[in-house]
Write an enzyme that holds these catalytic residues in place. Structure first.
Site, short mmCIF file in Angstrom:
data_model
loop_
_atom_site.label_atom_id
_atom_site.label_comp_id
_atom_site.label_asym_id
_atom_site.label_seq_id
_atom_site.Cartn_x
_atom_site.Cartn_y
_atom_site.Cartn_z
N THR A 1 1.38 -1.20 -5.27
CA THR A 1 -0.03 -1.03 -5.59
C THR A 1 -0.43 -2.16 -6.54
O THR A 1 0.40 -2.77 -7.21
CB THR A 1 -0.28 0.36 -6.22
OG1 THR A 1 0.69 0.60 -7.24
CG2 THR A 1 -0.21 1.46 -5.18
N GLY A 2 -1.73 -2.45 -6.59
CA GLY A 2 -2.26 -3.64 -7.25
C GLY A 2 -1.79 -3.92 -8.65
O GLY A 2 -1.19 -4.97 -8.92
N THR A 3 -2.05 -3.02 -9.57
CA THR A 3 -1.70 -3.27 -10.97
C THR A 3 -0.19 -3.34 -11.15
O THR A 3 0.33 -4.26 -11.79
CB THR A 3 -2.30 -2.18 -11.88
OG1 THR A 3 -3.70 -2.08 -11.61
CG2 THR A 3 -2.09 -2.51 -13.34
N THR A 4 0.52 -2.39 -10.58
CA THR A 4 1.98 -2.37 -10.69
C THR A 4 2.57 -3.65 -10.09
O THR A 4 3.43 -4.29 -10.69
CB THR A 4 2.56 -1.13 -9.99
OG1 THR A 4 2.01 0.05 -10.59
CG2 THR A 4 4.07 -1.08 -10.10
N HIS B 1 2.81 5.17 -12.17
CA HIS B 1 1.65 5.63 -12.94
C HIS B 1 1.54 4.79 -14.22
O HIS B 1 2.50 4.15 -14.64
CB HIS B 1 1.80 7.11 -13.30
CG HIS B 1 1.56 8.01 -12.14
ND1 HIS B 1 2.16 9.23 -12.02
CD2 HIS B 1 0.77 7.88 -11.05
CE1 HIS B 1 1.75 9.81 -10.90
NE2 HIS B 1 0.92 9.00 -10.30
N ASP C 1 -2.48 3.99 -2.88
CA ASP C 1 -1.51 5.03 -2.49
C ASP C 1 -1.68 5.36 -1.01
O ASP C 1 -0.70 5.52 -0.28
CB ASP C 1 -1.71 6.31 -3.32
CG ASP C 1 -1.45 6.11 -4.81
OD1 ASP C 1 -0.69 5.19 -5.17
OD2 ASP C 1 -2.01 6.88 -5.61
N GLY D 1 -3.78 2.08 -7.07
CA GLY D 1 -3.62 3.46 -6.61
C GLY D 1 -4.91 4.26 -6.52
O GLY D 1 -5.25 4.80 -5.46
#
Length: 125
Positions: free
Chosen positions: A38-41, A12, A65, A60
């Site tokens: 997930t993309g940003t992470t 998150h 997710d 997400g």
């Protein structure tokens, strides 16, 4: 030829820095596995740990997710490390619950915080 274990890394927003620090601390161990995030992470981890080969799915809230949930159901993700922020309201909370539910249904090792993730990575190593 044996297939490498695939680990999903998700965090998150308020836990992304913690996930990056975790990945840095375990970069050598994580390099032995296929990583999906997930993309940003995934982008943040890739920038911090260039030796890791990370397959990035959508962010997400945009369905990432759910993409990882499908991989769990298909048996192509065998470990889930998901740093959840229990103190922030999440508009895509239903997706989060569905993902952790799938992790339980398919009985895969799952860490929802750094302390558990640390133990899990050591156990895999």
């Amino acid at each position: 030829m044996t297939q490498r274990l695939r680990i999903a890394l998700i965090a998150h927003d308020q836990k992304k820095d913690d996930m990056v620090a975790f990945a840095r601390a375990h970069e050598q161990a994580l390099s032995r596995y296929d990583i999906v995030a997930t993309g940003t992470t995934g982008g943040l981890i890739q920038d911090a740990c260039p030796s890791l080969n990370i397959h990035q799915v959508k962010s997400g809230p945009l369905g990432g997710d759910q993409q990882i949930g499908a991989m769990i159901a298909e048996g192509t993700v065998e470990v889930l490390i998901f740093f959840i922020d229990p103190l922030s309201p999440l508009p895509h909370d239903v997706d989060v619950k569905a993902l952790t539910r799938l992790g339980s249904v398919y009985d895969i090792p799952m860490a929802l915080n750094r302390a558990t993730a640390e133990k899990l990575v050591r156990a895999l190593d």
